[in-house]
Scaffold this motif. Structure first.
Motif, PDB file in Angstrom:
ATOM      1  N   ARG A  16       0.832  -1.196   0.000  1.00 23.98           N
ATOM      2  CA  ARG A  16       0.000   0.000   0.000  1.00 23.98           C
ATOM      3  C   ARG A  16       0.878   1.263   0.000  1.00 23.98           C
ATOM      4  NH1 ARG A  16      -5.164   0.878   1.616  1.00 23.98           N
ATOM      5  NH2 ARG A  16      -5.301  -1.078   2.807  1.00 23.98           N
ATOM      6  N   ALA A  19       2.450   1.691  -3.458  1.00 20.84           N
ATOM      7  CA  ALA A  19       1.465   2.097  -4.459  1.00 20.84           C
ATOM      8  C   ALA A  19       1.040   3.539  -4.242  1.00 20.84           C
ATOM      9  CB  ALA A  19       0.252   1.169  -4.407  1.00 20.84           C
ATOM     10  N   MET A  48       1.744   2.331 -14.984  1.00 26.59           N
ATOM     11  CA  MET A  48       1.320   1.259 -14.081  1.00 26.59           C
ATOM     12  C   MET A  48       2.063  -0.037 -14.410  1.00 26.59           C
ATOM     13  SD  MET A  48      -1.214   2.170 -11.870  1.00 26.59           S
ATOM     14  CE  MET A  48      -2.333   0.790 -11.612  1.00 26.59           C
ATOM     15  N   GLN A  51       5.578  -0.232 -13.108  1.00 28.86           N
ATOM     16  CA  GLN A  51       5.626  -0.487 -11.668  1.00 28.86           C
ATOM     17  C   GLN A  51       5.166  -1.902 -11.301  1.00 28.86           C
ATOM     18  OE1 GLN A  51       6.759   1.720  -9.189  1.00 28.86           O
ATOM     19  NE2 GLN A  51       7.497   2.785 -11.012  1.00 28.86           N
ATOM     20  N   LEU A  53       2.097  -3.053 -11.685  1.00 23.70           N
ATOM     21  CA  LEU A  53       0.796  -2.940 -11.036  1.00 23.70           C
ATOM     22  C   LEU A  53      -0.371  -3.400 -11.905  1.00 23.70           C
ATOM     23  CD1 LEU A  53       1.269   0.495  -9.217  1.00 23.70           C
ATOM     24  CD2 LEU A  53       1.488  -1.819  -8.274  1.00 23.70           C
ATOM     25  N   TYR A  72      -4.058  -7.798  -2.497  1.00 23.63           N
ATOM     26  CA  TYR A  72      -3.190  -6.803  -3.149  1.00 23.63           C
ATOM     27  C   TYR A  72      -3.998  -5.957  -4.132  1.00 23.63           C
ATOM     28  CZ  TYR A  72       0.965  -9.001  -1.160  1.00 23.63           C
ATOM     29  OH  TYR A  72       1.910  -9.477  -0.289  1.00 23.63           O
ATOM     30  N   LEU A  76      -4.682  -1.909  -3.904  1.00 26.55           N
ATOM     31  CA  LEU A  76      -4.381  -1.046  -5.043  1.00 26.55           C
ATOM     32  C   LEU A  76      -5.595  -0.221  -5.442  1.00 26.55           C
ATOM     33  CD1 LEU A  76      -2.464  -0.097  -7.256  1.00 26.55           C
ATOM     34  CD2 LEU A  76      -3.115  -2.116  -8.604  1.00 26.55           C
ATOM     35  N   GLU A  79      -6.193   2.639  -2.874  1.00 28.95           N
ATOM     36  CA  GLU A  79      -5.265   3.762  -3.015  1.00 28.95           C
ATOM     37  C   GLU A  79      -5.475   4.512  -4.322  1.00 28.95           C
ATOM     38  OE1 GLU A  79      -3.208   4.892  -0.588  1.00 28.95           O
ATOM     39  OE2 GLU A  79      -4.303   3.386   0.584  1.00 28.95           O
ATOM     40  N   SER A  80      -5.807   3.782  -5.379  1.00 32.02           N
ATOM     41  CA  SER A  80      -6.036   4.423  -6.671  1.00 32.02           C
ATOM     42  C   SER A  80      -7.233   5.355  -6.618  1.00 32.02           C
ATOM     43  CB  SER A  80      -6.239   3.363  -7.756  1.00 32.02           C
ATOM     44  OG  SER A  80      -6.497   3.951  -9.013  1.00 32.02           O
TER      45      SER A  80
END
Length: 386
Positions: A16, A19, A48, A51, A53, A72, A76, A79-80
């Motif tokens: 977290r 990200a 993305m 990274q 992601l 996970y 993501l 946070e996005s």
């Protein structure tokens, strides 16, 4: 404060933090432009991908991290949505469309389709909905005819997410006369006869491009068929539980952010000589919403663990999606009300969130469809009671 998330471990919180730093530094400043231009930059997917992601679940041989722990993906998305925009549909790329490739592709197909998707060079979309079908996927009219060395696809789709920036679409088409006889085909940007129709204007989610797709005698290579050409309806049904779980995660994450935005506002904004939050009505409304959010979060987290164990039922996924989308709607409505006149102004985030949230009770299955699924699971279907 929300209660501790006991299903998350140290490595999830480390993820977290990583990200969050990436999203804040690289993408949060682009949101206003995305919303104004009507789509996310394709470069956002490339960033993305750099990274690691995108398609976290993809095996290392295809460039992925091989992470199949849904926690996970949950972190993501949380946070996005907090630091960018709910209209950034990388989750659709990774966990709504990607699972079809994961479940149905041959090793040769995976070697073709997964690496560019992991890198963000290709952007995935799913083309199911048609103008006159809505949630009735068995009634689609787009047709695929076996021509021997290829399939010939004709038809049209609408309300397609990532429809403008997408490059690779898992497309549902009828392959026979039976109502549920459907095949799934990978149709790619640049194929002759494949074009985009209107870039559709929406009430909310302006950063998420929604479009019409048109298939006019598109020659689809045999190697772009996913699985059995008559089993597409079953494949779609199998993937719906995860899709609705992801939708629930997005809805509740959005509601949590709306709560925080509203809480900050009512602490600062004053009326009649004191903060708006000091009024009993404000305290009681926010206290009630805090309790509802925490209860829903606990259940959502449990469902994520059930999904990890492949034990989440379609009925539970439908109930989860129903609850989280309804709470999201209630929270953004309360947020606008708590903001007063400012809540009606688009310069305030809560106004944008109100507009963006409305679709959550419609896409991935309407609230009414969710209730039908739950009710039938209780043995209350028409056939059960005859």
């Amino acid at each position: 404060m929300a209660f501790p998330r006991v299903h998350l471990e140290e490595e999830h919180e480390m993820f977290r933090d990583s990200a969050r730093k990436f999203l804040q530094k690289e993408l949060s400043g682009d949101v206003e432009r995305w919303r104004a231009q009507g789509h996310v930059d394709r470069e956002a997917f490339l960033k993305m991908g750099e990274q690691g992601l995108l398609l976290l679940w993809a095996e290392e041989q295809y460039g992925g991290l091989g992470i199949r722990d849904l926690r996970y993906e949950q972190v993501l998305i949380e946070e996005s949505i907090r630091w960018t925009d709910i209209g950034f549909f990388h989750n659709a790329h990774s966990k709504l469309v990607g699972p079809y490739l994961d479940r149905l592709c041959t090793p040769e197909q995976k070697a073709r389709f997964l690496p560019p998707a992991v890198r963000g060079e290709s952007i995935l979309g799913i083309a199911m909905t048609e103008p006159n079908t809505g949630s009735d996927l068995a009634g689609i009219r787009t047709k695929a005819v076996d021509m021997g060395d290829h399939w010939l696809v004709n038809g049209a789709k609408t309300f397609i997410s990532n429809g403008i920036i997408g490059t690779t679409f898992v497309t549902a088409a009828k392959t026979g006369d039976g109502r549920g006889q459907i095949g799934l085909f990978v149709i790619e940007e640049g194929m002759e006869g494949f074009s985009r129709g209107r870039h559709l204007k929406k009430f909310g989610l302006p950063a998420q491009d929604t479009a019409e797709l048109i298939f006019d005698n598109v020659k689809v290579p045999k190697e772009n068929l996913l699985g059995d050409p008559g089993m597409g309806f079953a494949y779609m049904s199998e993937c719906l539980a995860v899709e609705r779980t992801m939708s629930a995660i997005s809805s509740l994450s959005h509601a949590q952010v709306a709560f925080d935005v509203t809480l900050e506002f009512i602490k600062d904004r004053r009326a009649f000589g004191r903060p708006v939050g000091a009024f009993q009505n404000s305290r009681f409304k926010m206290a009630e919403m805090r309790a509802r959010l925490d209860a829903a979060q606990a259940w959502l987290d449990q469902c994520v663990m059930l999904a990890n164990a492949d034990r989440l039922t379609p009925e539970d996924a439908a109930a989860l999606k129903l609850l989280c989308s309804e709470i999201q709607g209630d929270m953004v409505d309360l947020g606008v009300q708590m903001h007063g006149g400012a809540g009606y102004m688009e310069e305030y985030r809560i106004c944008q969130m109100y507009q963006d949230a409305r679709i959550s009770r419609i896409y991935a299955g309407t609230s009414e469809i969710m209730k039908e699924i739950i009710g039938r699971g209780l043995g209350l279907g028409e056939k059960d009671l005859r």
